[in-house]
Design a protein around this motif. Structure first.
Motif, PDB file in Angstrom:
ATOM      1  N   THR A   1      23.855 126.077  63.457  1.00  0.00           N
ATOM      2  CA  THR A   1      24.271 125.319  64.639  1.00  0.00           C
ATOM      3  C   THR A   1      23.071 124.765  65.396  1.00  0.00           C
ATOM      4  O   THR A   1      23.083 123.605  65.836  1.00  0.00           O
ATOM      5  CB  THR A   1      25.116 126.213  65.571  1.00  0.00           C
ATOM      6  N   ALA A   2      22.035 125.576  65.548  1.00  0.00           N
ATOM      7  CA  ALA A   2      20.836 125.123  66.260  1.00  0.00           C
ATOM      8  C   ALA A   2      20.195 123.936  65.552  1.00  0.00           C
ATOM      9  O   ALA A   2      19.776 122.962  66.191  1.00  0.00           O
ATOM     10  CB  ALA A   2      19.836 126.270  66.389  1.00  0.00           C
ATOM     11  N   LEU A   3      20.126 123.992  64.233  1.00  0.00           N
ATOM     12  CA  LEU A   3      19.503 122.911  63.467  1.00  0.00           C
ATOM     13  C   LEU A   3      20.325 121.637  63.545  1.00  0.00           C
ATOM     14  O   LEU A   3      19.774 120.534  63.700  1.00  0.00           O
ATOM     15  CB  LEU A   3      19.340 123.356  62.006  1.00  0.00           C
ATOM     16  N   VAL A   4      21.633 121.776  63.460  1.00  0.00           N
ATOM     17  CA  VAL A   4      22.509 120.604  63.570  1.00  0.00           C
ATOM     18  C   VAL A   4      22.411 119.992  64.963  1.00  0.00           C
ATOM     19  O   VAL A   4      22.227 118.780  65.109  1.00  0.00           O
ATOM     20  CB  VAL A   4      23.973 120.977  63.247  1.00  0.00           C
ATOM     21  N   ASP A   5      22.517 120.823  65.979  1.00  0.00           N
ATOM     22  CA  ASP A   5      22.499 120.331  67.365  1.00  0.00           C
ATOM     23  C   ASP A   5      21.195 119.610  67.670  1.00  0.00           C
ATOM     24  O   ASP A   5      21.171 118.602  68.399  1.00  0.00           O
ATOM     25  CB  ASP A   5      22.689 121.484  68.351  1.00  0.00           C
ATOM     26  N   GLU A   6      20.112 120.107  67.114  1.00  0.00           N
ATOM     27  CA  GLU A   6      18.786 119.510  67.354  1.00  0.00           C
ATOM     28  C   GLU A   6      18.686 118.097  66.784  1.00  0.00           C
ATOM     29  O   GLU A   6      17.924 117.267  67.283  1.00  0.00           O
ATOM     30  CB  GLU A   6      17.721 120.399  66.739  1.00  0.00           C
ATOM     31  N   ASN A   7      19.491 117.820  65.765  1.00  0.00           N
ATOM     32  CA  ASN A   7      19.364 116.538  65.067  1.00  0.00           C
ATOM     33  C   ASN A   7      20.562 115.611  65.235  1.00  0.00           C
ATOM     34  O   ASN A   7      20.607 114.555  64.602  1.00  0.00           O
ATOM     35  CB  ASN A   7      19.128 116.807  63.575  1.00  0.00           C
ATOM     36  N   LEU A   8      21.520 116.001  66.065  1.00  0.00           N
ATOM     37  CA  LEU A   8      22.674 115.139  66.297  1.00  0.00           C
ATOM     38  C   LEU A   8      22.275 113.855  67.020  1.00  0.00           C
ATOM     39  O   LEU A   8      21.432 113.874  67.936  1.00  0.00           O
ATOM     40  CB  LEU A   8      23.721 115.868  67.136  1.00  0.00           C
TER      41      LEU A   8
END
Length: 285
Positions: A276-283
């Motif tokens: 989730t952290a990785l996805v949120d960082e790159n949205l």
């Protein structure tokens, strides 16, 4: 008088014993090679955090029910059919989610891949929730490279992908639920076990999915190999994006809006917080 202990019989007995020992030695040597081969695959996968892609591998297997070459030859006997809920050339674009979702998460998997099974078991529910919430839509790219791995071989990846095509023809939710069931710990075979080459095994797992349980059309499509040619097309498309000379080396793999998502070690996150952290960082905002 018994001749059991006569010289000729003793010689024959010794010869039989020698031959049996040679056969046993060969069997032991084969088992050792298989164990070492499996260990090498496991070590490489653990080190990379991904399934291992082996390019230009041969077909056939020690314990497969159907060889890769035989499966592909049989698939050519079926007319090409594209599942519903697919677009693009030969239906190789499989996108699930809200059409107006700003972000697109590409998910790269192989149905025999143990690391993919772990990803699904740990992150799958979160991924499905994100899709429903419109956080992103997901494009699924499914390959069959493990069928070509010279230390594994078989046809289970292709056969499972064809069955997924039959599920996708039923509906996107059936596709997601069936993929989840195939990757479940109680259903997913060992990487070297080509169990998914067996249609009956695939249909048994499908009984756990409400939309597929007792679904005669789905069952017929699996048994008839209706989407075998589509599975080969999906696999060929997957190979354009994953390989030793590509940004993605193996599975599971993720791309968000075209950018590879991986942690500092180049691995796909296998836990929900990191994912989730990785996805949120790159949205895209």
């Amino acid at each position: 008088m018994s001749t059991r202990n006569s010289s000729p019989n003793k010689s024959a007995a010794r010869e039989r014993l020698r031959a049996e020992r040679e056969k046993q030695a060969k069997r032991d040597a084969t088992r050792r090679k298989l164990k070492v081969g499996g260990a090498v695959v496991a070590v490489l996968a653990a080190a990379a955090g991904i399934g291992v892609v082996v390019a230009n591998a041969t077909s056939g297997s020690k314990n497969t029910k159907v060889s890769s070459a035989d499966w592909e030859a049989e698939a050519k006997n079926h007319a090409f059919k594209q599942p519903a809920n697919t677009t693009g050339e030969k239906g190789t674009t499989v996108v699930i989610g809200k059409p107006d979702a700003k972000n697109t998460l590409e998910v790269f998997e192989d149905m025999r891949c143990p690391m993919c099974a772990g990803f699904e078991q740990n992150v799958g529910q979160t991924l499905q929730k994100d899709i429903k919430d419109g956080k992103y839509k997901a494009q699924f790219r499914v390959g069959t490279f493990l069928d070509r791995n010279p230390m594994i071989k078989g046809s289970g990846s292709k056969n499972a992908l064809s069955a997924l095509g039959a599920a996708l023809n039923v509906g996107p939710d059936a596709f997601l639920a069936y993929k989840e069931a195939l990757y479940a710990a109680k259903n997913h075979p060992d990487e070297q076990d080509d169990a998914f080459s067996d249609d009956e095994r695939l249909l048994k797992v499908a009984e756990q999915v409400p939309a597929l349980k007792g679904n005669a059309a789905f069952e017929k499509a699996v048994k008839d190999g209706t989407y075998d040619q589509w599975a080969l097309a999906m696999s060929a498309d997957f190979d354009k994006y994953v390989g030793a000379d590509k940004p993605l080396k193996g599975t599971p793999g993720l791309k968000l809006n075209g950018k590879v998502l991986a942690n500092a070690q180049g691995q796909t996150p296998q836990a929900v917080p990191a994912f989730t952290a990785l996805v949120d960082e790159n949205l895209a905002k």
